[in-house]
Design a protein around this motif. Structure first.
Motif, mmCIF file in Angstrom:
data_model
loop_
_atom_site.group_PDB
_atom_site.id
_atom_site.type_symbol
_atom_site.label_atom_id
_atom_site.label_comp_id
_atom_site.label_asym_id
_atom_site.label_seq_id
_atom_site.Cartn_x
_atom_site.Cartn_y
_atom_site.Cartn_z
ATOM 1 N N THR A 94 0.762 -1.094 0.085
ATOM 2 C CA THR A 94 0.113 -0.079 -0.068
ATOM 3 C C THR A 94 0.857 1.292 0.019
ATOM 4 O O THR A 94 1.654 1.455 0.841
ATOM 5 N N ALA A 95 0.662 2.128 -1.033
ATOM 6 C CA ALA A 95 1.461 3.621 -1.140
ATOM 7 C C ALA A 95 0.996 4.446 -0.351
ATOM 8 O O ALA A 95 -0.025 4.251 0.242
ATOM 9 N N ALA A 96 1.557 5.472 -0.006
ATOM 10 C CA ALA A 96 1.313 6.577 0.851
ATOM 11 C C ALA A 96 -0.228 6.983 0.414
ATOM 12 O O ALA A 96 -0.742 7.479 1.457
ATOM 13 N N ASP A 97 -0.466 7.103 -0.992
ATOM 14 C CA ASP A 97 -1.586 7.714 -1.398
ATOM 15 C C ASP A 97 -2.906 6.527 -1.175
ATOM 16 O O ASP A 97 -3.845 6.663 -1.551
ATOM 17 N N THR A 101 -3.101 3.679 -2.794
ATOM 18 C CA THR A 101 -3.190 2.812 -3.852
ATOM 19 C C THR A 101 -2.452 1.490 -3.509
ATOM 20 O O THR A 101 -1.420 1.567 -3.044
ATOM 21 N N ARG A 102 -2.893 0.343 -3.883
ATOM 22 C CA ARG A 102 -2.405 -0.989 -3.517
ATOM 23 C C ARG A 102 -1.716 -1.709 -4.724
ATOM 24 O O ARG A 102 -2.227 -1.149 -5.948
ATOM 25 N N TYR A 103 -0.632 -2.396 -4.443
ATOM 26 C CA TYR A 103 -0.056 -2.818 -5.748
ATOM 27 C C TYR A 103 0.283 -4.398 -5.301
ATOM 28 O O TYR A 103 0.336 -4.714 -4.091
ATOM 29 N N THR A 157 -9.349 -5.651 -10.103
ATOM 30 C CA THR A 157 -8.611 -5.717 -11.486
ATOM 31 C C THR A 157 -7.335 -5.389 -11.242
ATOM 32 O O THR A 157 -7.015 -4.667 -10.333
ATOM 33 N N ALA A 158 -6.683 -5.579 -12.041
ATOM 34 C CA ALA A 158 -5.370 -5.377 -12.236
ATOM 35 C C ALA A 158 -4.595 -4.565 -13.287
ATOM 36 O O ALA A 158 -5.079 -5.088 -14.505
ATOM 37 N N ARG A 195 -0.974 -2.542 -10.114
ATOM 38 C CA ARG A 195 -1.715 -1.702 -9.560
ATOM 39 C C ARG A 195 -3.180 -2.186 -9.517
ATOM 40 O O ARG A 195 -3.881 -2.691 -10.535
ATOM 41 N N LEU A 196 -3.697 -2.491 -8.021
ATOM 42 C CA LEU A 196 -5.200 -3.010 -7.898
ATOM 43 C C LEU A 196 -6.087 -1.985 -7.720
ATOM 44 O O LEU A 196 -5.922 -0.921 -7.128
ATOM 45 N N ALA A 197 -7.410 -2.253 -8.354
ATOM 46 C CA ALA A 197 -8.285 -1.238 -8.265
ATOM 47 C C ALA A 197 -9.750 -2.179 -7.918
ATOM 48 O O ALA A 197 -9.612 -3.360 -8.147
#
Length: 164
Positions: free
Chosen positions: A72-75, A77-79, A111-112, A162-164
């Motif tokens: 999980t990035a600072a914003d 967003t997950r990866y 979704t990736a 990147r995961l959404a």
């Protein structure tokens, strides 16, 4: 000489030394530990944010699972980062474009989108900061303290989604 290197690499689990197709097969105790550790998320136990990744096989259509570390990035967003390179789960995720993250009875669909090599550098650094203790051996001496140029040079060998 190259044949000796390739032969040695293959016997140690390295399927490809080319960064664009880099894949480190589990060797030694890794397959056994993988089976044991895959039970933890099934039981609802997460180690440092781990989840059970489920993706449909690109040929069989059957669900395939493996334990992953969700970054999980600072914003927010997950990866997903593939420390072993272009593994089967990476190939399946590319083909399916979606999957599930499981922890115990909870299932989260996603979704990736695979990132371009140039966009991977800060995420590889962040991944190594968080999980270098666990996956550092797959990075061939590259650490969180590597230069941007060093990380850029190895980025093609470490798919990031990147995961959404």
């Amino acid at each position: 000489m190259l044949e000796e290197i390739e032969s040695s690499a293959h016997s140690s689990g390295v399927i490809s030394m080319d960064n664009a197709t880099r894949y480190l097969r589990p060797t030694g105790i890794d397959p056994i530990m993988g089976k044991v550790l895959n039970w933890l998320p099934k039981l609802g136990i997460s180690i440092a944010g781990s989840r059970l990744l489920a993706v449909r096989g690109r040929k069989s259509g059957q669900w395939r699972t493996t334990m992953v570390n969700v970054l999980t990035a600072a914003d927010g967003t997950r990866y997903l980062v593939a420390p072993r390179g272009h593994t089967q789960w990476v190939r399946n995720l590319r083909a399916a474009g979606e999957g599930e993250l499981r922890l115990g009875r909870r299932t989260e669909h996603f979704t990736a989108t695979e990132l371009a090599d140039a966009d991977r550098v800060p995420l590889l650094r962040l991944y190594l900061e968080k999980w270098g203790w666990e996956v550092g051996r797959f990075f061939d001496g590259i650490t969180k303290d590597a230069t941007d140029a060093e990380l850029a040079a190895v980025a093609p060998g470490f798919p990031v989604f990147r995961l959404a």
